[in-house]
Design a protein around this motif. Structure first.
Motif, PDB file in Angstrom:
ATOM      1  N   LEU A   1       0.881  -1.180   0.000  1.00  0.00           N
ATOM      2  CA  LEU A   1       0.000   0.000   0.000  1.00  0.00           C
ATOM      3  C   LEU A   1       0.910   1.219   0.000  1.00  0.00           C
ATOM      4  O   LEU A   1       1.991   1.178   0.587  1.00  0.00           O
ATOM      5  N   PRO A   2       0.475   2.313  -0.634  1.00  0.00           N
ATOM      6  CA  PRO A   2       1.349   3.488  -0.679  1.00  0.00           C
ATOM      7  C   PRO A   2       1.553   4.084   0.713  1.00  0.00           C
ATOM      8  O   PRO A   2       0.711   3.908   1.595  1.00  0.00           O
ATOM      9  N   LEU A   3       2.676   4.786   0.894  1.00  0.00           N
ATOM     10  CA  LEU A   3       2.902   5.496   2.146  1.00  0.00           C
ATOM     11  C   LEU A   3       1.813   6.555   2.316  1.00  0.00           C
ATOM     12  O   LEU A   3       1.437   7.218   1.353  1.00  0.00           O
ATOM     13  N   PRO A   4       1.306   6.728   3.522  1.00  0.00           N
ATOM     14  CA  PRO A   4       0.190   7.651   3.735  1.00  0.00           C
ATOM     15  C   PRO A   4       0.597   9.116   3.609  1.00  0.00           C
ATOM     16  O   PRO A   4      -0.230   9.974   3.308  1.00  0.00           O
TER      17      PRO A   4
ATOM     18  N   ILE B   1      -2.082   1.037   9.496  1.00  0.00           N
ATOM     19  CA  ILE B   1      -1.348   2.288   9.704  1.00  0.00           C
ATOM     20  C   ILE B   1      -1.227   3.067   8.401  1.00  0.00           C
ATOM     21  O   ILE B   1      -1.295   4.285   8.386  1.00  0.00           O
ATOM     22  N   ARG B   2      -1.074   2.339   7.313  1.00  0.00           N
ATOM     23  CA  ARG B   2      -0.931   3.043   6.031  1.00  0.00           C
ATOM     24  C   ARG B   2      -2.204   3.778   5.646  1.00  0.00           C
ATOM     25  O   ARG B   2      -2.165   4.711   4.858  1.00  0.00           O
ATOM     26  N   VAL B   3      -3.338   3.323   6.156  1.00  0.00           N
ATOM     27  CA  VAL B   3      -4.575   4.025   5.842  1.00  0.00           C
ATOM     28  C   VAL B   3      -4.922   5.024   6.938  1.00  0.00           C
ATOM     29  O   VAL B   3      -5.395   6.123   6.672  1.00  0.00           O
TER      30      VAL B   3
ATOM     31  N   PHE C   1      -2.914   6.502   9.193  1.00  0.00           N
ATOM     32  CA  PHE C   1      -1.821   7.293   9.744  1.00  0.00           C
ATOM     33  C   PHE C   1      -2.345   8.617  10.284  1.00  0.00           C
ATOM     34  O   PHE C   1      -2.030   9.040  11.392  1.00  0.00           O
ATOM     35  N   GLY C   2      -3.172   9.289   9.484  1.00  0.00           N
ATOM     36  CA  GLY C   2      -3.722  10.585   9.884  1.00  0.00           C
ATOM     37  C   GLY C   2      -4.504  10.478  11.180  1.00  0.00           C
ATOM     38  O   GLY C   2      -4.317  11.286  12.098  1.00  0.00           O
TER      39      GLY C   2
ATOM     40  N   ARG D   1     -11.396   3.295   1.201  1.00  0.00           N
ATOM     41  CA  ARG D   1     -10.239   3.140   2.052  1.00  0.00           C
ATOM     42  C   ARG D   1      -9.729   4.498   2.524  1.00  0.00           C
ATOM     43  O   ARG D   1      -8.640   4.898   2.192  1.00  0.00           O
TER      44      ARG D   1
ATOM     45  N   TYR E   1     -10.471  -7.897   2.999  1.00  0.00           N
ATOM     46  CA  TYR E   1      -9.171  -7.579   2.405  1.00  0.00           C
ATOM     47  C   TYR E   1      -8.103  -8.537   2.915  1.00  0.00           C
ATOM     48  O   TYR E   1      -7.323  -9.080   2.144  1.00  0.00           O
TER      49      TYR E   1
END
Lengths: 448, 477
Positions: free
Chosen positions: A20-23, B102-104, B106-107, B178, B336
């Motif tokens: 998954l791409p870096l956020p 975390i990649r989704v 993070f914010g 997502r 997923y």
């Protein structure tokens, strides 16, 4: 011969990254990692150094009671520092998790038991610190117990950094992952102990400086609180702790550099570290002037020292990150390549799986209900034999002519036999369940 | 598959997360979110009396402080560290899932952290300046404001984390929506928040009640007025908590609810579970009864019964947490990623090539006739060990098969037939990901476990592969 076999055994493992791409942009993660980690470690330094100094003062207090009061005062600062240390650790943890996912988690898992023990260990240390602080007066007559409580939490504080250092060290060296066996073997990798010494010195140096400020505040009634102690002497001693802490860093620092595997040591790292070290010399000159200078002018360099030390820490922290990226970046490229290749394979296999296969149609079931049975029930049931549950022939016999009863059971089974109860199968859908029941009642009962 | 696999073969990996997470959630809800407003309320009672009745004001003030002291001790030690512990344990047990989240999110986590910093600073301020800021009305007013800010931020911390929890439960939306925002607008968010908020307030109220019963023994008059205030608090929030629990229970998507009975495993539990409404009523009923008892007969009200009611709500909450964890199955991230840490989209490839070929940190890369058991152990670690132990206390695979196939030596066709199809019969099981040879190897290993019980070691015990084995023999030369 021996070494060559050892070297062969150290195969470098290349993993796949999270696809998954870096956020957020990478520079942002690096910034958070470096800056917030320094804030975190500063409070950790205050916490660990503060506990050690409290212990020292309290031991001195056995002879001279005012030192015991001084220890009490230092203990007050730990409460704040320890809470901020924990909460400030979360941002760099989040950043390192995101940026170096595979590296960090791999190191965590390889030292897993110790890694998770950090949680109970630090919790116990915190609780002991509170017991020590809030029972100070109640344990006035049992100093041995009181000091032992503090000593235990100091011991924990001295041990836990080893776990962290082992992890951040191990994460940089994929060639070691296949040979380490648990925490202890990762602990003895060459670089861990020099870095640990470096850390302990930093704790003393930072805490010394913090307390020079703390006891120097104008509204702090030092002379009233500790009539037999001199504010100047205590602050000078604390400056000395900072000074010698920094001097020793000049000895430990090169050892840290030498024991670092050379693959990460570029000119960029050395330039940054050496610049930091030369700035540190300036701070140490001021420190020396403070310690040896006239009493009347004591404290005039404090702000300069604190700011310069802050800059030094920033340089050292950046050098550390540069080293880490020097070491890891080539490996990260391999990881990115492998991840891309793997994702391609995944797509291929998915496309392949979607193509209809001829072989399956050949074994198509005679009754649609049988096909559904083959899809959903064969984990536990066979047609003629008992498996987990009874054979279908037997079950069909029980419900002969009672399709509604059979459907009811499949949707919401009860428990009649030894062994596990059948889970409800309502999710298969009413139509399909009906077809299975029809197949059982029709085809199977006609077999009997 | 890419990470070395941490495995606790006695306790089980999920149990590790569960223990840490439940402790944290209870402390967070009861002491941070729920108790702080009660402390602030008691402080304000005292603040209002400062000029008219300073003596009584001091009583309110000191009660509030003593209650806060308990909350401070626990939240800043066990509470804070178990919060970090959830991260540590989750990343040990299922690194692929937490890394994907975390990649989704993070914010969300970053904002959460900033709110959390504020919360910690406020609780430090609130607790440590209590004695300093009580000399006069102006100072006290400032202190009261710290308390109110603290209440607000404690609640916000919970409100943010619930978005991530709600998102993880809502199946299917990972693939479509997502995003961070979706965590807040997804249908499970509000019900969760509406359930957790009053539950936390009720727990906080009961803890205040418990402590007040202990702290005010010597002062019957003040005891009565303090208990009256706390009773009011509990009477408002208790019924709301019951309503929230029911709402939450009903909005969980129906396909997930169909899975609920199996969550509890046994049929006895199923019938128990259908009476969840009764349990909620009993728990909240006890809370309300206890609050009234404490108010009307303050001297006979036993503090231990208040403690029991707190444990009962904690149990109810733990139960809902477990339920929440379970209804995600067979996924860890809806549709997923399965709970074994493998993505749904990985399956065709892994079924074609086998999982060992694409795995790291395994002793075998391919199944051969000579390495069946060794390869089977690797397959077990890769595909089963996130939820099952071999012979341990929690979810042992040997125990599961013994219940199904008895104590007689198991046959490969039995095991193979079951594992191949288990996901269709047992909705909570992910399908077996590997190829046919690997399934054979897994069955060989499971049979080995039956005849020769042995613990399965995790990466933390050493990987047991690629060791410089010849070292000794070379030295002997």
């Amino acid at each position: 011969m021996f070494y060559s076999i050892l070297l062969q055994a150290q195969t470098t493992i290349v993993q796949k990254d999270i696809p998954l791409p870096l956020p957020v942009p990478e520079w942002f993660l690096v910034l958070i990692l470096v800056l917030m980690f320094l804030v975190h470690i500063l409070f950790i330094n205050f916490m660990v150094g503060g506990s050690i100094l409290t212990l020292v003062y309290q031991l001195l207090g056995l002879r001279k009671p005012d030192y015991d009061k001084l220890a009490y005062e230092v203990a007050q600062t730990i409460t704040v520092n320890k809470s901020l240390a924990v909460v400030m650790g979360i941002a760099p943890l989040l950043a390192i998790n995101t940026l170096y996912t595979t590296y960090f988690y791999t190191a965590n898992a390889l030292t897993g038991l110790m890694w998770i023990l950090i949680i109970p260990l630090v919790t116990i240390a915190f609780l002991l610190l509170y017991a020590h602080k809030f029972m100070w007066h109640r344990l006035e007559n049992n100093k041995l117990l009181h000091i032992s409580i503090l000593a235990t939490s100091v011991a924990i504080f001295l041990f836990v950094p080893l776990i962290f250092l082992t992890n951040v060290n191990l994460m940089m060296f994929p060639d070691k992952w296949s040979v380490v066996e648990g925490f202890l073997s990762a602990l003895v990798l060459p670089n861990v102990f020099p870095r640990y010494l470096h850390f302990l010195n930093a704790c003393l140096a930072a805490s010394g400086l913090l307390l020079v400020w703390y006891f120097g505040r104008k509204d702090f009634d030092f002379e009233v609180k500790f009539p037999s102690l001199s504010r100047y002497e205590i602050r000078k001693n604390l400056y000395t702790v900072t000074f010698y802490g920094s001097v020793v860093q000049f000895l430990v620092g090169p050892i840290v550099l030498i024991t670092l595997p050379t693959q990460g040591l570029g000119w960029n790292v050395l330039t940054v570290i050496l610049t930091g070290a030369s700035i540190a010399i300036v701070a140490m000159v001021w420190l020396w002037k403070e310690i040896t200078g006239p009493v009347a002018q004591f404290g005039r360099h404090f702000t300069k020292i604190a700011l310069t030390m802050g800059v030094v820490v920033l340089f050292m922290g950046s050098g550390r990150q540069l080293y880490r990226s020097n070491v890891i970046d080539p490996h990260r490229k391999l990881v990115a390549k492998k991840t891309a290749e793997y994702e391609k394979l995944v797509k291929e296999a998915q496309a392949e799986a979607l193509k209809p296969k001829n072989t399956e149609t050949a074994t198509a079931a005679a009754h649609p209900g049988e096909a559904i049975f083959q899809m959903n029930c064969v984990a536990c049931h066979q047609v003629n034999e008992k498996l987990v549950g009874p054979s279908m022939v037997e079950a069909a016999g029980i419900y002969k002519g009672n399709i509604a009863g059979l459907i009811g059971w499949i949707k919401q089974p009860g428990k009649k036999r030894e062994g596990p109860a059948m889970p409800a199968q309502a999710h298969i859908g009413d139509d399909k369940i009906k077809q299975v029941a029809q197949w059982m009642d029709g085809t199977l009962n006609s077999l009997c | 598959m890419d990470f070395p696999i941490f495995h606790l073969d006695f306790l089980g990996n999920r149990a590790l997360i569960a223990i840490i997470a439940v402790i944290h959630a209870i402390i967070n809800h009861a002491l941070a979110v729920g108790l702080m407003p009660v402390v602030a309320m008691l402080e304000i009672k005292g603040f209002r009396l400062m000029q008219t009745n300073p003596e009584l004001a001091e009583k309110w003030d000191s009660l509030a402080y003593r209650i806060l002291f308990v909350a401070f001790l626990i939240t800043t030690t066990i509470g804070a560290m178990t919060g970090v512990g959830i991260w540590f344990s989750a990343s040990l047990v299922n690194p692929a899932s937490i890394a994907s989240l975390i990649r989704v999110f993070f914010g969300a986590w970053f904002v959460e952290w900033m709110v959390f910093v504020t919360e910690v600073v406020l609780i430090l301020l609130y607790f440590l300046t209590w004695k300093k800021l009580k000399a006069n009305m102006v100072k006290k007013f400032k202190h009261v404001k710290y308390g109110l800010f603290l209440c607000f931020f404690s609640w916000i911390t919970m409100a943010i984390i619930v978005s991530i929890l709600a998102f993880m439960m809502d199946t299917g939306n990972w693939n479509n929506d997502r995003t961070f925002i979706y965590g807040f607008v997804n249908p499970l968010y509000l019900p969760q928040l509406l359930f957790r908020t009053p539950l936390a307030m009720t727990m906080g109220g009961m803890i205040a009640l418990f402590l007040t019963l202990i702290y005010t023994r010597k002062d019957p008059d003040f005891r009565k007025s303090a208990l009256r205030s706390i009773r009011k608090w509990v009477l408002v929030w208790g019924p709301l908590a019951a309503a929230g629990a029911m709402l939450y229970y009903y909005v969980i998507p129906t396909n997930l609810v169909g899975n609920l009975p199996v969550a509890m495993g046994t049929i006895e539990f199923q019938s128990w579970y259908s009476q969840i409404i009764v349990i909620v009523i009993v728990a909240i009923g006890l809370v309300i009864g206890m609050a009234n008892w404490a108010y009307f007969r303050p001297n006979t009200a036993p503090a231990w019964l208040a403690a029991v009611s707190i444990l009962l709500i904690a149990g109810l909450m733990g139960h809902f947490e477990r339920l929440r964890e379970f209804i995600r199955k067979p996924y860890v991230i809806g549709e997923y990623m399965y709970s074994n840490g493998l993505r749904v989209e990985d399956y065709p490839l892994l079924k074609r090539d086998g999982i060992l070929k694409h795995a790291n940190f395994v002793a075998t890369k391919e199944v051969t006739d000579d390495n069946m058991i060794e390869a089977g152990r690797d397959v077990f670690i890769l595909t089963c060990s996130r939820c099952h132990t071999a012979n341990g206390a929690v979810n042992p695979i040997v125990g599961k098969f013994t219940v199904m196939f008895g104590k007689e030596p198991w046959q490969t066709p039995q095991l193979k037939g079951y594992i191949k199809n288990m996901h269709s019969a047992r909705y909570f099981m992910p399908p077996f990901p590997g190829n046919d040879r690997e399934l054979d190897a897994l069955c060989a290993f499971i049979k080995e476990l039956q005849t020769n019980p042995q613990p399965v070691t995790g990466a933390q015990d050493g990987l047991g592969f690629n060791k410089p084995k010849p070292a000794q023999s070379v030295a002997a030369r």
